[in-house]
Design a protein around this motif. Structure first.
Motif, PDB file in Angstrom:
ATOM      1  N   VAL A   3      35.230  55.472  40.624  1.00 44.65           N
ATOM      2  CA  VAL A   3      34.239  54.099  39.005  1.00 44.65           C
ATOM      3  C   VAL A   3      34.447  52.882  40.038  1.00 44.65           C
ATOM      4  O   VAL A   3      33.192  52.428  39.382  1.00 44.65           O
ATOM      5  CB  VAL A   3      35.312  54.312  38.005  1.00 44.65           C
ATOM      6  N   PHE A   4      35.354  52.449  40.377  1.00 43.29           N
ATOM      7  CA  PHE A   4      35.122  51.072  41.307  1.00 43.29           C
ATOM      8  C   PHE A   4      35.548  51.469  42.690  1.00 43.29           C
ATOM      9  O   PHE A   4      36.773  50.746  42.572  1.00 43.29           O
ATOM     10  CB  PHE A   4      36.495  50.321  40.097  1.00 43.29           C
ATOM     11  N   PRO A   5      34.936  51.164  43.868  1.00 46.48           N
ATOM     12  CA  PRO A   5      34.711  51.055  44.385  1.00 46.48           C
ATOM     13  C   PRO A   5      36.219  50.045  45.632  1.00 46.48           C
ATOM     14  O   PRO A   5      35.475  48.770  44.552  1.00 46.48           O
ATOM     15  CB  PRO A   5      34.180  51.201  45.135  1.00 46.48           C
ATOM     16  N   GLN A   6      36.784  50.212  45.773  1.00 43.51           N
ATOM     17  CA  GLN A   6      37.332  48.589  47.017  1.00 43.51           C
ATOM     18  C   GLN A   6      36.095  47.016  47.081  1.00 43.51           C
ATOM     19  O   GLN A   6      37.058  46.735  46.949  1.00 43.51           O
ATOM     20  CB  GLN A   6      38.574  48.749  48.070  1.00 43.51           C
ATOM     21  N   ALA A   7      35.175  48.231  47.662  1.00 46.90           N
ATOM     22  CA  ALA A   7      34.356  47.052  48.090  1.00 46.90           C
ATOM     23  C   ALA A   7      33.915  45.826  47.537  1.00 46.90           C
ATOM     24  O   ALA A   7      33.115  45.338  47.064  1.00 46.90           O
ATOM     25  CB  ALA A   7      33.089  48.315  49.195  1.00 46.90           C
ATOM     26  N   GLU A   8      33.870  46.112  46.159  1.00 47.13           N
ATOM     27  CA  GLU A   8      33.457  46.088  44.788  1.00 47.13           C
ATOM     28  C   GLU A   8      34.640  44.651  44.713  1.00 47.13           C
ATOM     29  O   GLU A   8      34.159  43.960  43.166  1.00 47.13           O
ATOM     30  CB  GLU A   8      33.024  46.834  43.656  1.00 47.13           C
ATOM     31  N   LEU A   9      35.666  44.543  45.039  1.00 49.52           N
ATOM     32  CA  LEU A   9      36.124  44.035  44.673  1.00 49.52           C
ATOM     33  C   LEU A   9      35.807  42.488  44.912  1.00 49.52           C
ATOM     34  O   LEU A   9      36.758  41.404  44.436  1.00 49.52           O
ATOM     35  CB  LEU A   9      37.315  43.672  45.713  1.00 49.52           C
ATOM     36  N   GLY A  10      35.105  41.673  45.896  1.00 45.41           N
ATOM     37  CA  GLY A  10      34.341  40.553  46.183  1.00 45.41           C
ATOM     38  C   GLY A  10      33.330  40.422  44.954  1.00 45.41           C
ATOM     39  O   GLY A  10      34.106  38.703  44.095  1.00 45.41           O
ATOM     40  N   ASN A  11      32.661  41.250  44.473  1.00 51.72           N
ATOM     41  CA  ASN A  11      31.984  41.022  42.583  1.00 51.72           C
ATOM     42  C   ASN A  11      33.017  40.794  42.112  1.00 51.72           C
ATOM     43  O   ASN A  11      33.390  39.309  41.400  1.00 51.72           O
ATOM     44  CB  ASN A  11      30.363  41.916  42.544  1.00 51.72           C
ATOM     45  N   PHE A  12      33.431  41.109  41.903  1.00 58.94           N
ATOM     46  CA  PHE A  12      35.131  40.885  40.768  1.00 58.94           C
ATOM     47  C   PHE A  12      35.416  39.967  40.704  1.00 58.94           C
ATOM     48  O   PHE A  12      36.120  39.251  39.889  1.00 58.94           O
ATOM     49  CB  PHE A  12      36.199  42.037  40.734  1.00 58.94           C
ATOM     50  N   ARG A  13      36.284  38.980  41.627  1.00 55.91           N
ATOM     51  CA  ARG A  13      36.913  38.002  42.378  1.00 55.91           C
ATOM     52  C   ARG A  13      35.516  36.360  41.650  1.00 55.91           C
ATOM     53  O   ARG A  13      36.697  36.067  41.466  1.00 55.91           O
ATOM     54  CB  ARG A  13      37.130  38.051  43.519  1.00 55.91           C
ATOM     55  N   VAL A  14      34.334  36.979  41.930  1.00 51.87           N
ATOM     56  CA  VAL A  14      34.152  35.917  41.398  1.00 51.87           C
ATOM     57  C   VAL A  14      33.137  35.813  40.285  1.00 51.87           C
ATOM     58  O   VAL A  14      33.101  34.653  39.613  1.00 51.87           O
ATOM     59  CB  VAL A  14      32.330  35.793  42.555  1.00 51.87           C
TER      60      VAL A  14
END
Length: 652
Positions: A191-202
Motif C-alpha cells: 500500500v505504501f512502498p518505502q520509496a514514498e517516504l520522501g513525499n511523506f517527510r515533506v
C-alpha cells in the motif's frame, strides 16, 4: 464552593457551618471559616479511617457527614452555631458509621458511591478510551512526524516505526511478535512502498497524521480480508474475525449479569415477603426479637443491587444486539470484497481501498463494543462484595424459618394481581391520572421514587414494594407516582404533600434511600455522588432548571411607542449619513514646518487613447464567367455533336 448550610425542601431545618464558638464574624469570613471547617472534618475522617484499616474516599466521607447531620437521632441542634464538642461528636459518629462491620446500610452507600463514580454511558466511555489511546500513541506519532532522517538506516527505522504504530493502533497482534510484524510490513509495502517516504517527510504534520490514520485503516482491512481467505475456498466463521476482547466478553457478560440479577432478586423477594409479614399489625408483636431494621437495610441493599444490575443488563443486551448487526455488516463487506478482487490481477486503488476502510471501521466498532462489555462485566464483579454483609447476617436457613408458610411473590406476580383493579379518576377530579390507554410512551415515563410505592414506604414502616403503573399513575406537581394497589393510590391522592414529606423523613433515618429513591430534589443539599467534588466543600447544590414562557400584547400603551425607532441597521446608517451632510463639506488640511516636503502626493493621469487609421481602400473587379453549350448529346449514337461558346464579352 460548599453551601453555608444544609436544608431540606420542607424548610424545617438547616445546619449552619459558621465559626466554632460565639456568634461569629461577618458573612464572608464565616463562609470562609465554614469551608475550612468542612475540609478539616472530612480530611480528619478520611485519615482516621485509614489508620483503622478502612480506605474511605472524600466523596464517601462528605456524604456521611451530611447523613449524620440530617439524622434526627443524632441530636444536632441545627439552629445554633457548632461548638467544638459538636464537631468532635460529628467526627466520632461518622467514624463509627464508616468503620462499622457487617452493615448492609454502609455497604449500600459504598455500592452507590462506587457505581456512580465508575459507571458511565456508552458514548462517554468510548470517548474516554479513544482519548486514552490517542495519548498513549501520541509520543510514537510525534517521533514519526518530527523525524529528520538522512541515512538509509534511519529510513528503515522510520518505516519500522510506522508499522509499529499501525499495529498498536489496530490492536491486531503485538509488534514484538515476529510473524505479526512481517505480515504487517508486507501489507504496508503493497500500500505504501518505502520509496514514498520522501513525499511523506515533506508533507505537513497534519497531513502526515491523516495519512497515518488512513494507512492504519487500509492495512487493518487488508489483514482482516487475508485472514478470512487464508483457507482458500473454505468458508471462515465470521466470529473468528472478532477482536480478542469481544470474543472473551460477548459470551459471558450478559449471561453473568443475568445470573447475578436472578440471585439478587431471589433474595429481594424473600426479604420483601418476610418484612411484609413482620410489618403487619396482627403478627408484629409475636416477632419482637427479629432484627427488622437490619432486614430493611438488607432489603434496601438488595433493591439497590437489583437496580444497578438491571441497568448493566440493559446495556449488555443492547450491546449484544449491536454486535450482531455489525457482524452481519462485516459478512456483507467480505462478500463484496471477494467479488471485487476475485480472479483479478490488479484492482484500482480508488475502488478497493474504500472497501478495506469500511471493513476496518466495522472491526474497530466491534472492538469498542468488546471494551464496553468488558467494563460492564468488571462493574458487575466489583458490586458483589457490597452485598456480602447481608448474606453473612441472614443465612438462607434463617430466612426460611422466618418465612414459615408465607408465599414468596415476585414483582411480576404482584403486578398481575393488582392490574385488574384500576383507579377510577371520577371521585378525585382535582388530581390528574395517567393511564396506558391515554398516554404516549407510557412505559418510558420517569416515575418518582424509582418506581416504588411511597404510600407503602410510609404506612408499612419503610417496606419497599414496586408500584404498578397500569392501575394508574398520579401526576402531582409535575411528578409521577405509582402505587401497589387502588386503595394505596386513593389514600395517597388525598394528601400527597404530607406523604412526600414523610418519605423524606424516612430517608433521614436511612440515608441510602436518598440515592435509591432518587430524592435529590427533596434534599437540595445532596447531589449524586458523581457530582460531589472532593476537597471543595461538602456537596454541590444541584441546579434547578425549568422551562417557562410569557406572552404580552404588542403595544399595550400607544403613547409609549417610540416613533423614531428603527430596526433596520442600514436605515440607521443612511440617516446618519444624511445628518452628516457630507456633500456640503470639504476637507481642509494644514501643513506645518515639520511636515513640509513629507506629505504624500497622488496624481491621476489618463492612458493613451486607442486610435486606428486606414491606409488604402479595398477594390475588386468582375470578369465574365465562361459558359459552353453542347448540343446533340441526346438521341442516336451516331448523331453529330455541336459545341457552342456562350461566354459573354468583357465589354458587355
Amino acid at each position: 464552593m460548599p453551601p453555608k448550610h444544609l436544608n431540606t425542601s420542607h424548610g424545617k431545618s438547616s445546619f449552619r457551618y459558621s465559626s466554632l464558638v460565639g456568634s461569629g464574624p461577618p458573612v464572608e469570613m464565616a463562609q470562609a471559616g465554614a469551608e475550612s471547617l468542612l475540609k478539616t472534618v472530612i480530611g480528619h475522617i478520611v485519615h482516621e479511617c485509614r489508620l483503622r484499616g478502612d480506605a474511605v474516599s472524600d466523596t464517601l466521607a462528605a456524604f456521611m457527614v451530611t447523613a449524620v447531620v440530617l439524622d434526627p437521632r443524632n441530636g444536632f441542634n441545627v439552629d445554633r452555631t457548632l461548638t467544638k464538642d459538636d464537631v468532635q461528636k460529628l467526627e466520632e459518629l461518622c467514624l463509627d458509621k464508616l468503620t462499622e462491620k457487617c452493615s448492609p446500610s454502609l455497604d449500600t452507600i459504598k455500592m452507590q458511591v462506587y457505581f456512580d463514580m465508575n459507571y458511565t454511558t456508552k458514548c462517554e466511555f468510548l470517548e474516554d478510551i479513544h482519548q486514552s489511546e490517542e495519548s498513549k500513541l501520541s509520543p510514537l506519532c510525534r517521533e514519526i512526524t518530527d523525524s529528520r532522517v538522512k541515512s538509509r538506516e534511519e529510513l528503515d527505522g522510520l518505516y519500522h516505526k510506522i508499522t509499529t504504530y499501525i499495529l498498536l493502533r489496530s490492536a491486531m497482534g503485538s509488534p514484538t511478535d515476529t510473524n505479526t510484524m512481517e505480515e504487517a510490513t508486507a501489507v504496508l509495502q503493497s500500500v505504501f512502498p518505502q520509496a514514498e517516504l520522501g513525499n511523506f517527510r515533506v508533507a505537513l504534520k497534519r497531513d502526515q497524521e491523516q495519512q497515518l490514520n488512513e494507512l492504519t485503516m487500509i492495512v487493518t482491512g487488508i489483514r482482516l480480508f487475508n485472514k478470512a481467505n487464508k483457507r482458500g475456498e473454505e468458508e471462515v466463521d465470521i466470529h473468528e474475525l472478532m477482536p480478542a476482547v469481544l470474543q472473551e466478553a460477548l459470551p459471558v457478560t450478559s449471561k453473568s449479569i443475568a445470573n447475578e440479577l436472578c440471585v439478587t432478586q431471589t433474595l429481594v423477594f424473600k426479604y420483601t415477603a418476610v418484612l411484609e409479614k413482620l410489618t403487619s399489625s396482627d403478627v408484629q408483636l409475636g416477632h419482637s426479637d427479629v432484627p427488622i431494621i437490619l432486614l430493611k437495610q438488607a432489603l434496601y441493599n438488595g433493591r439497590q443491587h437489583e437496580v444497578f444490575l438491571k441497568l448493566l443488563l440493559a446495556d449488555a443486551n443492547s450491546c449484544t444486539k449491536h454486535v450482531e448487526i455489525l457482524l452481519s455488516d462485516v459478512s456483507s463487506q467480505m462478500k463484496l470484497l471477494k467479488e471485487t478482487v476475485q480472479s483479478k490481477t490488479a484492482v484500482p486503488a480508488a475502488t478497493v481501498f474504500p472497501l478495506f476502510k469500511m471493513l476496518s471501521k466495522l472491526w474497530f466498532e466491534l472492538r469498542d463494543e468488546g471494551e464496553f462489555l468488558n467494563m460492564l462485566n468488571k462493574i458487575m464483579l466489583r458490586l458483589q462484595p457490597f452485598s456480602a454483609s447481608q448474606t453473612k447476617i441472614f443465612s438462607e436457613a434463617y430466612l426460611e424459618s422466618l418465612l414459615e408458610d408465607s408465599e414468596v411473590k415476585t414483582d411480576e406476580q404482584r403486578m398481575l394481581e393488582s392490574s385488574d383493579n384500576c383507579i377510577d379518576p371520577a371521585p378525585l377530579k382535582t388530581q390528574e391520572w395517567l393511564f396506558p390507554e391515554t398516554t404516549v410512551n407510557f412505559e418510558e415515563m420517569p416515575l418518582q421514587y424509582n418506581g416504588f410505592c411511597g404510600y407503602t414506604l410510609v404506612n408499612r414502616d419503610g417496606l419497599l414494594l414496586p408500584g404498578n403503573p397500569y392501575i394508574g399513575v398520579l401526576k402531582h406537581k409535575e411528578k409521577l407516582y405509582v402505587f401497589t394497589s387502588k386503595e394505596a393510590a386513593m389514600k395517597f391522592a388525598l394528601s400527597p404533600d404530607s406523604f412526600v414529606a414523610e418519605v423524606a423523613e424516612k430517608a433521614k433515618y436511612s440515608p441510602e434511600l436518598i440515592q435509591l429513591l432518587k430524592l435529590h430534589q427533596q434534599f437540595s443539599c445532596i447531589s449524586p455522588y458523581s457530582e460531589i467534588q472532593p476537597r471543595k466543600g461538602l456537596l454541590v447544590k444541584p441546579d434547578i432548571k425549568c422551562e417557562c414562557g410569557t406572552q404580552t400584547e404588542i403595544h399595550p400603551v400607544e403613547k409609549n411607542i417610540v416613533k423614531s425607532y428603527e430596526w433596520n441597521e442600514w436605515e440607521l446608517r443612511r440617516k446618519a449619513l444624511k445628518l452628516a451632510n457630507l456633500q456640503t463639506r470639504v476637507t481642509v488640511s494644514v501643513q506645518t514646518d515639520l511636515s513640509h516636503m513629507r506629505r504624500e502626493n497622488v496624481t491621476q493621469t489618463w492612458l493613451p487613447k486607442n486610435a486606428a487609421c486606414q491606409s488604402k481602400r479595398d477594390g475588386a473587379s468582375q470578369v465574365p464567367k465562361p459558359q459552353t453549350f453542347v448540343a446533340g448529346l441526346r438521341g442516336q449514337r451516331g448523331a453529330h455533336v455541336v459545341k457552342a461558346n456562350l461566354t459573354r464579352s468583357v465589354d458587355d
